[in-house]
Design a protein around this motif. Structure first.
Motif, PDB file in Angstrom:
ATOM      1  N   UNK A  20       0.813  -1.222   0.000  1.00 17.77           N
ATOM      2  CA  UNK A  20       0.000   0.000   0.000  1.00 17.77           C
ATOM      3  C   UNK A  20       0.843   1.267   0.000  1.00 17.77           C
ATOM      4  N   UNK A  21       2.120   1.162  -0.263  1.00 13.36           N
ATOM      5  CA  UNK A  21       2.997   2.335  -0.304  1.00 13.36           C
ATOM      6  C   UNK A  21       2.593   3.239  -1.469  1.00 13.36           C
ATOM      7  N   UNK A  22       2.595   4.560  -1.272  1.00 16.36           N
ATOM      8  CA  UNK A  22       2.212   5.496  -2.347  1.00 16.36           C
ATOM      9  C   UNK A  22       3.025   5.318  -3.632  1.00 16.36           C
ATOM     10  N   UNK A  23       4.285   4.909  -3.505  1.00 12.04           N
ATOM     11  CA  UNK A  23       5.124   4.710  -4.689  1.00 12.04           C
ATOM     12  C   UNK A  23       4.564   3.572  -5.547  1.00 12.04           C
ATOM     13  N   UNK A  24       4.083   2.490  -4.874  1.00  7.73           N
ATOM     14  CA  UNK A  24       3.502   1.365  -5.614  1.00  7.73           C
ATOM     15  C   UNK A  24       2.249   1.824  -6.355  1.00  7.73           C
ATOM     16  N   UNK A  34       8.098  -3.326 -18.640  1.00  4.95           N
ATOM     17  CA  UNK A  34       9.024  -3.724 -17.592  1.00  4.95           C
ATOM     18  C   UNK A  34       8.498  -3.419 -16.206  1.00  4.95           C
ATOM     19  N   UNK A  35       7.807  -2.293 -16.058  1.00  3.07           N
ATOM     20  CA  UNK A  35       7.232  -1.903 -14.763  1.00  3.07           C
ATOM     21  C   UNK A  35       6.067  -2.823 -14.417  1.00  3.07           C
ATOM     22  N   UNK A  36       5.231  -3.112 -15.407  1.00  3.85           N
ATOM     23  CA  UNK A  36       4.088  -4.002 -15.188  1.00  3.85           C
ATOM     24  C   UNK A  36       4.579  -5.382 -14.735  1.00  3.85           C
ATOM     25  N   UNK A  37       5.612  -5.906 -15.392  1.00  3.62           N
ATOM     26  CA  UNK A  37       6.167  -7.217 -15.030  1.00  3.62           C
ATOM     27  C   UNK A  37       6.779  -7.191 -13.630  1.00  3.62           C
ATOM     28  N   UNK A  43       3.885  -8.827  -6.620  1.00  3.57           N
ATOM     29  CA  UNK A  43       2.628  -9.377  -6.114  1.00  3.57           C
ATOM     30  C   UNK A  43       2.768 -10.873  -5.831  1.00  3.57           C
ATOM     31  N   UNK A  44       3.419 -11.588  -6.742  1.00  2.49           N
ATOM     32  CA  UNK A  44       3.622 -13.030  -6.543  1.00  2.49           C
ATOM     33  C   UNK A  44       4.485 -13.286  -5.314  1.00  2.49           C
ATOM     34  N   UNK A  45       5.521 -12.484  -5.157  1.00  7.19           N
ATOM     35  CA  UNK A  45       6.405 -12.638  -4.001  1.00  7.19           C
ATOM     36  C   UNK A  45       5.648 -12.371  -2.705  1.00  7.19           C
ATOM     37  N   UNK A  46       4.813 -11.317  -2.709  1.00  8.15           N
ATOM     38  CA  UNK A  46       4.035 -10.968  -1.522  1.00  8.15           C
ATOM     39  C   UNK A  46       3.048 -12.076  -1.169  1.00  8.15           C
ATOM     40  N   UNK A  47       2.391 -12.625  -2.188  1.00  9.19           N
ATOM     41  CA  UNK A  47       1.428 -13.711  -1.964  1.00  9.19           C
ATOM     42  C   UNK A  47       2.124 -14.957  -1.418  1.00  9.19           C
ATOM     43  N   UNK A  48       3.330 -15.242  -1.931  1.00  9.73           N
ATOM     44  CA  UNK A  48       4.089 -16.396  -1.443  1.00  9.73           C
ATOM     45  C   UNK A  48       4.475 -16.222   0.018  1.00  9.73           C
ATOM     46  N   UNK A  49       4.873 -14.998   0.368  1.00 10.34           N
ATOM     47  CA  UNK A  49       5.245 -14.714   1.758  1.00 10.34           C
ATOM     48  C   UNK A  49       4.036 -14.860   2.675  1.00 10.34           C
ATOM     49  N   UNK A  50       2.898 -14.342   2.236  1.00 14.36           N
ATOM     50  CA  UNK A  50       1.668 -14.459   3.031  1.00 14.36           C
ATOM     51  C   UNK A  50       1.262 -15.924   3.188  1.00 14.36           C
ATOM     52  N   UNK A  51       1.433 -16.702   2.115  1.00 16.86           N
ATOM     53  CA  UNK A  51       1.101 -18.125   2.174  1.00 16.86           C
ATOM     54  C   UNK A  51       2.036 -18.858   3.136  1.00 16.86           C
ATOM     55  N   UNK A  52       3.317 -18.516   3.097  1.00 21.25           N
ATOM     56  CA  UNK A  52       4.286 -19.136   4.000  1.00 21.25           C
ATOM     57  C   UNK A  52       3.946 -18.815   5.457  1.00 21.25           C
ATOM     58  N   UNK A  53       3.574 -17.572   5.721  1.00 18.44           N
ATOM     59  CA  UNK A  53       3.209 -17.178   7.082  1.00 18.44           C
ATOM     60  C   UNK A  53       1.970 -17.928   7.558  1.00 18.44           C
TER      61      UNK A  53
END
Length: 258
Positions: A20-24, A34-37, A43-53
């Motif tokens: 939720x950072x304003x830069x994002x 390149x920015x979209x990718x 997003x994938x990394x964040x979802x993986x971290x949330x799943x691991x937690x």
């Protein structure tokens, strides 16, 4: 503005930003591929971290219930090496602190060798106590693998440098002075047992790689003593070694043929 920055600069800028950072939010307006990718990868990394937690919290269910009863030092116990034709059976006991976190922690059998090695080091660094028990093939032949497995677990418990006040055991039942629970498939249900399974597995695998140098021709560095094709060919061509379990078929059958 981020539109005047290169993809490399944006990647460095967003390395540790929250979703939720304003830069994002600003970057989501950037239409460069390149920015979209990069955002999709984040997003994938964040979802993986949330799943691991989330998965880690599921693995803490037994520990949390025990902590709520007032116990503070829970030892998870697991073993590896019941099935191989050669090498020892190894057990480990691990006491983890309440604050311990290791995303991706799971049953050692579900992890790659590189992950087990990585997690082993993190567990050794973060654990309050670790004990290892090892029963050699000669003893396995003398008392049978079931009793040898229990004996390895007792040794691991005895060798703990931090004494527990509660025990979680994978499948087996042990007679100890501590209250305990035996959990079927505990290495995939408890962080303490999962950590013990990794310590036991890595300890044994490293030992079998040393035996592969001492006893070439059996593939011990790849099969860890299990009855693979390479191992059976080595057994047929080279005979048995001092680390083979003579009470296990086909080792026993090979001895009888000789």
């Amino acid at each position: 503005m981020t539109t005047d920055k290169t993809i490399k600069e944006i990647k460095a800028l967003t390395e540790n930003l929250e979703a939720d950072d304003p830069i994002i939010k600003e970057l989501k307006k950037d239409e460069r591929k390149g920015v979209i990718q990069l955002l999709e990868k984040m997003d994938r990394k964040r979802l993986n971290i949330e799943k691991e937690k989330s998965n880690f919290e599921k693995l803490r269910v037994y520990e949390k219930a025990i902590w709520q009863q007032g116990f503070t030092r829970i030892a998870g116990i697991d073993e590896v090496g019941r099935g191989p034709l050669a090498g020892p059976v190894v057990a480990a006991a691990v006491v983890l602190p309440k604050h311990f976190y290791l995303g991706g922690l799971n049953d050692s059998k579900k992890l790659s060798e590189s992950k087990r090695e990585e997690y082993y080091e993190l567990i050794v660094q973060g654990a309050e106590g670790i004990g290892v028990g090892l029963i050699e093939p000669e003893e396995i032949d003398r008392i049978n693998i079931y009793e040898a497995t229990k004996k390895a677990m007792y040794e691991a418990l005895t060798n703990l440098d931090t004494k527990p006040d509660y025990i979680l055991i994978d499948a087996m039942k042990l007679q100890t002075p501590y209250p305990s629970q035996s959990i079927i498939k505990g290495d995939s249900k408890s962080i303490s047992i999962a950590a013990a399974s990794i310590v036991a597995k890595v300890t044994r695998d490293r030992l079998m790689k040393e035996y592969a140098i001492k006893y070439p021709g059996y593939g011990f560095d790849k099969n860890a003593g299990y009855g693979t094709k390479d191992h059976l060919v080595g057994l047929e061509q080279l005979g048995i070694t001092s680390i083979h379990r003579k009470s296990f078929a086909p080792v026993k059958e090979h001895i009888q043929k000789q």
